[in-house]
Design a protein around this motif. Structure first.
Motif, PDB file in Angstrom:
ATOM      1  N   ASN A   1       0.768  -1.243   0.000  1.00 35.69           N
ATOM      2  CA  ASN A   1       0.000   0.000   0.000  1.00 35.69           C
ATOM      3  C   ASN A   1       0.797   1.289   0.000  1.00 35.69           C
ATOM      4  O   ASN A   1       0.243   2.355   0.218  1.00 35.69           O
ATOM      5  CB  ASN A   1      -0.979   0.006   1.163  1.00 35.69           C
ATOM      6  CG  ASN A   1      -2.164  -0.887   0.838  1.00 35.69           C
ATOM      7  OD1 ASN A   1      -2.451  -1.102  -0.346  1.00 35.69           O
ATOM      8  ND2 ASN A   1      -2.817  -1.405   1.852  1.00 35.69           N
ATOM      9  N   SER A   2       2.097   1.206  -0.204  1.00 40.49           N
ATOM     10  CA  SER A   2       2.884   2.437  -0.254  1.00 40.49           C
ATOM     11  C   SER A   2       2.462   3.264  -1.471  1.00 40.49           C
ATOM     12  O   SER A   2       1.784   2.761  -2.367  1.00 40.49           O
ATOM     13  CB  SER A   2       4.368   2.112  -0.347  1.00 40.49           C
ATOM     14  OG  SER A   2       4.605   1.566  -1.622  1.00 40.49           O
ATOM     15  N   ARG A   3       2.911   4.511  -1.503  1.00 43.52           N
ATOM     16  CA  ARG A   3       2.573   5.367  -2.650  1.00 43.52           C
ATOM     17  C   ARG A   3       3.083   4.750  -3.958  1.00 43.52           C
ATOM     18  O   ARG A   3       2.382   4.709  -4.950  1.00 43.52           O
ATOM     19  CB  ARG A   3       3.198   6.749  -2.438  1.00 43.52           C
ATOM     20  CG  ARG A   3       2.833   7.700  -3.550  1.00 43.52           C
ATOM     21  CD  ARG A   3       3.427   9.069  -3.359  1.00 43.52           C
ATOM     22  NE  ARG A   3       3.089   9.912  -4.493  1.00 43.52           N
ATOM     23  CZ  ARG A   3       3.648  11.078  -4.742  1.00 43.52           C
ATOM     24  NH1 ARG A   3       4.563  11.562  -3.920  1.00 43.52           N
ATOM     25  NH2 ARG A   3       3.293  11.778  -5.796  1.00 43.52           N
ATOM     26  N   LEU A   4       4.334   4.274  -3.881  1.00 39.27           N
ATOM     27  CA  LEU A   4       4.934   3.645  -5.065  1.00 39.27           C
ATOM     28  C   LEU A   4       4.070   2.490  -5.559  1.00 39.27           C
ATOM     29  O   LEU A   4       3.736   2.380  -6.733  1.00 39.27           O
ATOM     30  CB  LEU A   4       6.339   3.140  -4.714  1.00 39.27           C
ATOM     31  CG  LEU A   4       7.014   2.262  -5.772  1.00 39.27           C
ATOM     32  CD1 LEU A   4       7.277   3.050  -7.049  1.00 39.27           C
ATOM     33  CD2 LEU A   4       8.339   1.692  -5.251  1.00 39.27           C
ATOM     34  N   GLU A   5       3.702   1.655  -4.595  1.00 40.55           N
ATOM     35  CA  GLU A   5       2.973   0.466  -4.999  1.00 40.55           C
ATOM     36  C   GLU A   5       1.572   0.782  -5.496  1.00 40.55           C
ATOM     37  O   GLU A   5       1.096   0.197  -6.467  1.00 40.55           O
ATOM     38  CB  GLU A   5       2.957  -0.530  -3.832  1.00 40.55           C
ATOM     39  CG  GLU A   5       4.335  -1.185  -3.685  1.00 40.55           C
ATOM     40  CD  GLU A   5       4.681  -1.522  -2.249  1.00 40.55           C
ATOM     41  OE1 GLU A   5       3.865  -1.220  -1.358  1.00 40.55           O
ATOM     42  OE2 GLU A   5       5.780  -2.060  -2.025  1.00 40.55           O
ATOM     43  N   LYS A   6       0.966   1.744  -4.862  1.00 39.76           N
ATOM     44  CA  LYS A   6      -0.386   2.150  -5.294  1.00 39.76           C
ATOM     45  C   LYS A   6      -0.344   2.723  -6.709  1.00 39.76           C
ATOM     46  O   LYS A   6      -1.191   2.419  -7.557  1.00 39.76           O
ATOM     47  CB  LYS A   6      -0.953   3.202  -4.337  1.00 39.76           C
ATOM     48  CG  LYS A   6      -1.810   2.633  -3.258  1.00 39.76           C
ATOM     49  CD  LYS A   6      -2.502   3.770  -2.521  1.00 39.76           C
ATOM     50  CE  LYS A   6      -3.426   3.238  -1.453  1.00 39.76           C
ATOM     51  NZ  LYS A   6      -3.794   4.309  -0.517  1.00 39.76           N
ATOM     52  N   THR A   7       0.656   3.574  -6.913  1.00 37.13           N
ATOM     53  CA  THR A   7       0.774   4.195  -8.236  1.00 37.13           C
ATOM     54  C   THR A   7       1.019   3.125  -9.304  1.00 37.13           C
ATOM     55  O   THR A   7       0.393   3.129 -10.361  1.00 37.13           O
ATOM     56  CB  THR A   7       1.932   5.226  -8.250  1.00 37.13           C
ATOM     57  OG1 THR A   7       1.846   6.017  -7.077  1.00 37.13           O
ATOM     58  CG2 THR A   7       1.863   6.096  -9.487  1.00 37.13           C
ATOM     59  N   LEU A   8       1.931   2.222  -8.974  1.00 37.33           N
ATOM     60  CA  LEU A   8       2.235   1.165  -9.955  1.00 37.33           C
ATOM     61  C   LEU A   8       1.004   0.321 -10.256  1.00 37.33           C
ATOM     62  O   LEU A   8       0.764  -0.069 -11.401  1.00 37.33           O
ATOM     63  CB  LEU A   8       3.350   0.261  -9.423  1.00 37.33           C
ATOM     64  CG  LEU A   8       4.774   0.783  -9.628  1.00 37.33           C
ATOM     65  CD1 LEU A   8       5.774  -0.137  -8.951  1.00 37.33           C
ATOM     66  CD2 LEU A   8       5.095   0.904 -11.118  1.00 37.33           C
ATOM     67  N   GLU A   9       0.241   0.076  -9.223  1.00 31.65           N
ATOM     68  CA  GLU A   9      -0.955  -0.733  -9.415  1.00 31.65           C
ATOM     69  C   GLU A   9      -1.885  -0.098 -10.448  1.00 31.65           C
ATOM     70  O   GLU A   9      -2.396  -0.767 -11.343  1.00 31.65           O
ATOM     71  CB  GLU A   9      -1.682  -0.912  -8.081  1.00 31.65           C
ATOM     72  CG  GLU A   9      -2.718  -2.017  -8.141  1.00 31.65           C
ATOM     73  CD  GLU A   9      -3.319  -2.310  -6.763  1.00 31.65           C
ATOM     74  OE1 GLU A   9      -4.090  -3.260  -6.668  1.00 31.65           O
ATOM     75  OE2 GLU A   9      -3.028  -1.564  -5.792  1.00 31.65           O
TER      76      GLU A   9
END
Lengths: 513, 70
Positions: free
Chosen positions: A8-16
């Motif tokens: 749920n980090s910003r990076l991961e959310k954005t990538l999702e």
């Protein structure tokens, strides 16, 4: 990184959200039209579905523009590194925004620096009008994509897989690629849509008729390979690359030698009667490794056959007349088809095998008005300037400029071989006797006597152009029995591996196009 | 109704079918002579020959209709 590992980090959310592509309704539309999502296409294309991607955060701050509608990736196909750009039609119909164009230009630059093939997976509505000032006219605008394509032509293989539309300016992406694979029913190329055609010139026409895959692969010649599904398109692209080196400084890799397909022997396939048709595919089958034929432009100008193949495992480009279609006569389209194919093989060090059975170039008002001389010159120029090993085989007849176009002795084939059935002449016996003795024939009133005279003159002519006589005069290099032809071609290409041609200095020829 | 057309300019050398004859896709219906070659013209449909539009010895241009199959 796969979707599953995202937290749920910003990076991961954005990538999702980037990996998800456009809105759900566009994904549904893909499924309805038997199209795959761009990332699924890439997984199928690359070895083990793996690739590295740059610029994936393009426009990630904007709503609804993940990766700005194009994925640019580097991975491996058949163990060789390749660069790929792939439109995402779920994002604004795959249209080109400012960053889309920049990403495409960058992957082209990467392919140039790495000297590896570049694949264009096209499915795009064209320019994004809202971005036009930034993406259309400038130095790094869309025009640069085409400029780069031209610059890269012949340096690295460029392959287009057309999954959807390539409209207006975008239609030049396939035009500048070496080969275009089109999915029937979905792929299309056109400068103006049917709607525009109706408005501007008053023509009512369907998209399929004006710019569909079948039309382009069989009539316009803009498409090379027609496939039924996207999976097939990807398989064909992977197979195509097996015949090519990474770039123009390298040679194609060898495959495992395979025996030709079982079938009638070459000597039985070729009819004695010079004028009777036969199927050149059957003859090719007896010369090449079984299952190795990769045909280019199968549905277009079928009177000439062009395709990649292997002989004892080694890649060759075959140019063969097809006597079954239009008598194997060369037309404008056949000359054009052969010219492009010869250029392709020569650019990437693929030796050329010419199989000649050709009555000549077509004559008559229609073809003259269409410039057959100019188009024929194109084929002759391509063949003549090709410096890869060239073997010409006179299978049956080679008349007139047909002999020239099919790499006759004057054009420095490394060897010109004749089968015992070969006949080389300015024209065939019937035409020649007619041309020389027309007045005399007319003067003979008695029908039997006339026929006898014609027959006698034809026989004399046959002796004059007897293939053993041509061999005796060193016009051709060898006569070979059909049974030994495959082995002989294989040996001779092997002997030619180190061939080098040094040409006089020039900037480039003035092409007869 | 399907018109079988000439693939190139030439002379009608032989008509291989008769009116009322059943033909299959890929079957030769007419042989042209052009550039001193025999050019087989094949039907691209299954059907019955309903009309023959040329005679042996006729000159035909590319795209001229030769035979009608219905």
């Amino acid at each position: 990184m796969t979707k599953e590992t995202l937290k749920n980090s910003r990076l991961e959310k954005t990538l999702e959200s980037i990996f998800a592509g456009g809105a759900q309704k566009y994904h549904e539309k893909l499924a309805e039209t038997n199209k795959l999502f761009v990332r699924d296409r890439l997984e199928l294309l690359f070895d083990n579905g793996k690739y590295e991607e740059d610029g994936r955060f393009a426009n990630c701050e904007e709503e609804g523009l993940p990766a700005d509608g194009v994925v640019t990736a580097v991975g491996k196909i058949g163990g060789q590194t390749v660069c790929v750009l792939a439109n995402d039609s779920t994002v604004k119909a795959g249209s080109w925004g400012t960053h889309t164009v920049e990403k495409i230009i960058r992957i082209q630059e990467t392919a140039e620096k790495s000297l590896v093939p570049l694949l264009y997976l096209v499915d795009s509505a064209g320019a994004r009008i809202t971005d036009q000032l930034a993406m259309f006219p400038g130095r790094r605008g869309a025009g640069r994509i085409f400029h780069n394509q031209v610059r890269l032509s012949g340096v690295i293989p460029q392959i287009c897989l057309l999954f959807g539309p390539s409209a207006a300016g975008g239609a030049y992406i396939p035009a500048f690629c070496d080969v275009v694979i089109m999915v029937e029913g979905n792929a299309s190329m056109y400068l103006g849509s049917p709607r525009m055609a109706e408005k501007v010139i008053g023509e009512k026409v369907t998209l399929e008729e004006m710019g569909g895959a079948m039309m382009h692969c069989s009539i316009s010649g803009c498409g090379d390979i027609l496939v039924k599904t996207e999976e097939e398109a990807i398989r064909e692209a992977r197979r195509y690359l097996t015949y090519f080196p990474q770039n123009c400084s390298e040679k194609p890799t060898n495959g495992i030698p395979v025996q030709p397909i079982e079938g009638r022997r070459l000597g039985d396939i070729i009819p004695q009667n010079q004028n009777a048709p036969f199927d050149m595919y059957e003859a090719i089958g007896q010369l090449i490794d079984q299952g190795s034929f990769f045909e280019i432009k199968k549905l277009f100008a079928q009177e000439i056959i062009t395709g990649l193949a292997r002989i004892n495992g080694k890649a060759v480009g075959i140019i063969a007349n097809q006597p079954k279609i239009k008598g194997g006569v060369l037309f404008i389209d056949s000359a054009d088809k052969a010219a492009k194919f010869i250029n392709l093989c020569d650019a990437f060090n693929i030796p050329l095998l010419f199989l000649a059975d050709v009555p000549g170039f077509m004559i008559g008002t229609k073809v003259e008005k269409n410039g057959i001389i100019r188009h024929g010159a194109k084929m002759i120029a391509a063949m003549s300037s090709a410096t890869v090993p060239k073997i010409s085989v006179i299978v049956r007849k080679a008349y007139g400029a047909g002999l020239y176009a099919m790499c006759g002795p004057a054009f420095e084939p490394d060897v010109c071989i004749a089968l015992p059935t070969a006949q080389i002449a300015v024209m065939g016996p019937e035409a020649a006797v007619n041309a020389v003795y027309a007045n005399k024939i007319e003067q003979i009133e008695d029908v039997t006597e006339r026929r006898q005279f014609i027959q006698q003159k034809q026989q004399e002519y046959q002796q004059e152009i007897d293939i053993f006589k041509l061999a005796s005069e060193l016009i051709i290099d060898d006569i070979i029995s059909p049974e030994n032809l495959r082995q002989s071609i294989s040996n001779r290409f092997e002997n030619l591996i180190s061939k080098q041609v040094i040409s006089p200095y020039r900037k480039h020829p003035v092409y007869p196009v | 109704m399907m018109n079988i057309k000439s693939t190139m300019a030439g002379i009608v050398f032989h008509i291989d079918v008769k009116i009322g004859e059943e033909v299959k896709e890929g079957q030769t219906v007419v042989i042209l002579e052009s550039m001193k070659m025999e050019i087989p013209i094949e039907s691209n449909v299954n059907g019955v020959v309903s009309e023959i539009l040329v005679q042996e010895g006729d000159f035909v241009n590319e795209n001229d209709s030769l035979v009608v199959i219905s």
